[in-house]
Design a protein around this motif. Sequence first.
Motif, PDB file in Angstrom:
ATOM      1  N   VAL A  21     -14.847 121.319 -85.370  1.00 35.39           N
ATOM      2  CA  VAL A  21     -15.986 120.662 -84.723  1.00 35.39           C
ATOM      3  C   VAL A  21     -15.738 120.609 -83.226  1.00 35.39           C
ATOM      4  O   VAL A  21     -14.666 120.198 -82.790  1.00 35.39           O
ATOM      5  N   ASN A  22     -16.710 121.034 -82.449  1.00 35.38           N
ATOM      6  CA  ASN A  22     -16.650 120.948 -80.998  1.00 35.38           C
ATOM      7  C   ASN A  22     -17.456 119.724 -80.584  1.00 35.38           C
ATOM      8  O   ASN A  22     -18.682 119.735 -80.655  1.00 35.38           O
ATOM      9  N   LEU A  23     -16.791 118.664 -80.152  1.00 40.47           N
ATOM     10  CA  LEU A  23     -17.481 117.422 -79.827  1.00 40.47           C
ATOM     11  C   LEU A  23     -18.389 117.532 -78.613  1.00 40.47           C
ATOM     12  O   LEU A  23     -19.312 116.742 -78.460  1.00 40.47           O
ATOM     13  N   ALA A  24     -18.143 118.514 -77.746  1.00 41.86           N
ATOM     14  CA  ALA A  24     -18.982 118.673 -76.562  1.00 41.86           C
ATOM     15  C   ALA A  24     -20.386 119.129 -76.943  1.00 41.86           C
ATOM     16  O   ALA A  24     -21.338 118.901 -76.193  1.00 41.86           O
ATOM     17  N   ASN A  25     -20.550 119.744 -78.113  1.00 44.19           N
ATOM     18  CA  ASN A  25     -21.845 120.281 -78.525  1.00 44.19           C
ATOM     19  C   ASN A  25     -22.450 119.575 -79.734  1.00 44.19           C
ATOM     20  O   ASN A  25     -23.442 120.032 -80.274  1.00 44.19           O
ATOM     21  N   ILE A  26     -21.865 118.482 -80.163  1.00 41.01           N
ATOM     22  CA  ILE A  26     -22.327 117.825 -81.378  1.00 41.01           C
ATOM     23  C   ILE A  26     -23.517 116.897 -81.074  1.00 41.01           C
ATOM     24  O   ILE A  26     -23.551 116.250 -80.031  1.00 41.01           O
ATOM     25  N   THR A  27     -24.473 116.855 -81.981  1.00 41.84           N
ATOM     26  CA  THR A  27     -25.624 115.963 -81.813  1.00 41.84           C
ATOM     27  C   THR A  27     -25.303 114.606 -82.436  1.00 41.84           C
ATOM     28  O   THR A  27     -24.358 114.474 -83.217  1.00 41.84           O
ATOM     29  N   ALA A  28     -26.108 113.619 -82.100  1.00 45.68           N
ATOM     30  CA  ALA A  28     -25.910 112.279 -82.653  1.00 45.68           C
ATOM     31  C   ALA A  28     -26.049 112.297 -84.172  1.00 45.68           C
ATOM     32  O   ALA A  28     -25.297 111.623 -84.885  1.00 45.68           O
ATOM     33  N   LYS A  29     -26.990 113.082 -84.681  1.00 45.45           N
ATOM     34  CA  LYS A  29     -27.198 113.167 -86.129  1.00 45.45           C
ATOM     35  C   LYS A  29     -25.982 113.794 -86.819  1.00 45.45           C
ATOM     36  O   LYS A  29     -25.537 113.318 -87.860  1.00 45.45           O
ATOM     37  N   GLN A  30     -25.422 114.847 -86.231  1.00 41.37           N
ATOM     38  CA  GLN A  30     -24.243 115.490 -86.805  1.00 41.37           C
ATOM     39  C   GLN A  30     -23.049 114.551 -86.781  1.00 41.37           C
ATOM     40  O   GLN A  30     -22.286 114.478 -87.747  1.00 41.37           O
ATOM     41  N   LEU A  31     -22.902 113.800 -85.685  1.00 46.97           N
ATOM     42  CA  LEU A  31     -21.810 112.837 -85.590  1.00 46.97           C
ATOM     43  C   LEU A  31     -21.965 111.743 -86.641  1.00 46.97           C
ATOM     44  O   LEU A  31     -21.003 111.359 -87.297  1.00 46.97           O
ATOM     45  N   ALA A  32     -23.187 111.271 -86.835  1.00 43.28           N
ATOM     46  CA  ALA A  32     -23.436 110.243 -87.852  1.00 43.28           C
ATOM     47  C   ALA A  32     -23.072 110.759 -89.239  1.00 43.28           C
ATOM     48  O   ALA A  32     -22.471 110.037 -90.035  1.00 43.28           O
ATOM     49  N   CYS A  33     -23.410 112.009 -89.530  1.00 41.20           N
ATOM     50  CA  CYS A  33     -23.062 112.599 -90.833  1.00 41.20           C
ATOM     51  C   CYS A  33     -21.545 112.685 -91.005  1.00 41.20           C
ATOM     52  O   CYS A  33     -21.034 112.426 -92.094  1.00 41.20           O
ATOM     53  N   LEU A  34     -20.833 113.016 -89.929  1.00 36.04           N
ATOM     54  CA  LEU A  34     -19.377 113.080 -90.008  1.00 36.04           C
ATOM     55  C   LEU A  34     -18.762 111.714 -90.260  1.00 36.04           C
ATOM     56  O   LEU A  34     -17.785 111.588 -90.986  1.00 36.04           O
ATOM     57  N   VAL A  35     -19.338 110.677 -89.655  1.00 38.33           N
ATOM     58  CA  VAL A  35     -18.803 109.327 -89.819  1.00 38.33           C
ATOM     59  C   VAL A  35     -19.106 108.796 -91.217  1.00 38.33           C
ATOM     60  O   VAL A  35     -18.264 108.185 -91.862  1.00 38.33           O
ATOM     61  N   VAL A  36     -20.311 109.059 -91.720  1.00 40.87           N
ATOM     62  CA  VAL A  36     -20.719 108.553 -93.029  1.00 40.87           C
ATOM     63  C   VAL A  36     -20.013 109.300 -94.160  1.00 40.87           C
ATOM     64  O   VAL A  36     -19.529 108.686 -95.105  1.00 40.87           O
ATOM     65  N   ALA A  37     -19.970 110.621 -94.068  1.00 35.81           N
ATOM     66  CA  ALA A  37     -19.363 111.432 -95.130  1.00 35.81           C
ATOM     67  C   ALA A  37     -18.454 112.486 -94.512  1.00 35.81           C
ATOM     68  O   ALA A  37     -18.781 113.663 -94.484  1.00 35.81           O
ATOM     69  N   PRO A  38     -17.292 112.072 -94.005  1.00 40.15           N
ATOM     70  CA  PRO A  38     -16.411 113.042 -93.357  1.00 40.15           C
ATOM     71  C   PRO A  38     -15.764 113.988 -94.368  1.00 40.15           C
ATOM     72  O   PRO A  38     -15.543 113.619 -95.512  1.00 40.15           O
ATOM     73  N   PRO A  39     -15.481 115.229 -93.915  1.00 43.23           N
ATOM     74  CA  PRO A  39     -14.774 116.168 -94.797  1.00 43.23           C
ATOM     75  C   PRO A  39     -13.315 115.744 -94.949  1.00 43.23           C
ATOM     76  O   PRO A  39     -12.830 114.866 -94.231  1.00 43.23           O
ATOM     77  N   ALA A  40     -12.608 116.374 -95.866  1.00 42.35           N
ATOM     78  CA  ALA A  40     -11.210 116.019 -96.124  1.00 42.35           C
ATOM     79  C   ALA A  40     -10.305 116.343 -94.937  1.00 42.35           C
ATOM     80  O   ALA A  40      -9.367 115.617 -94.653  1.00 42.35           O
TER      81      ALA A  40
END
Length: 100
Positions: A21-40
């Motif tokens: 994941v490149n945090l410089a290009n991540i959207t708020a929605k994508q970040l929210a998905c990572l926080v709610v259901a992060p991969p292993a």
Amino acid sequence: MSIHFPELLAGTAAAPALMPVNLANITAKQLACLVVAPPAHLLIDCGGLLMPHPLGVGRFVALLLQMRQRGTCLRLCNVHPGLRRYLQQLGLEAVFYLNG
């Protein structure tokens, strides 16, 4: 959102797959998905970030800890020296596996 880090992804065959994941290009929605259901396993590229989070480094670390609490193994690469010092002072360099 994703970029590849061949030098980090190439390793043993038994190594778990990392989701880059490149945090410089991540959207708020994508970040929210990572926080709610992060991969292993998550490989986070911190390069290109002037600030890790608009609300400060503490909020950035809180988000990482929240994902870690849900069982995600976090690896941070291209970590700015200032952020590295901050994480080391908090004793989190081993928790997040800092690279570069």
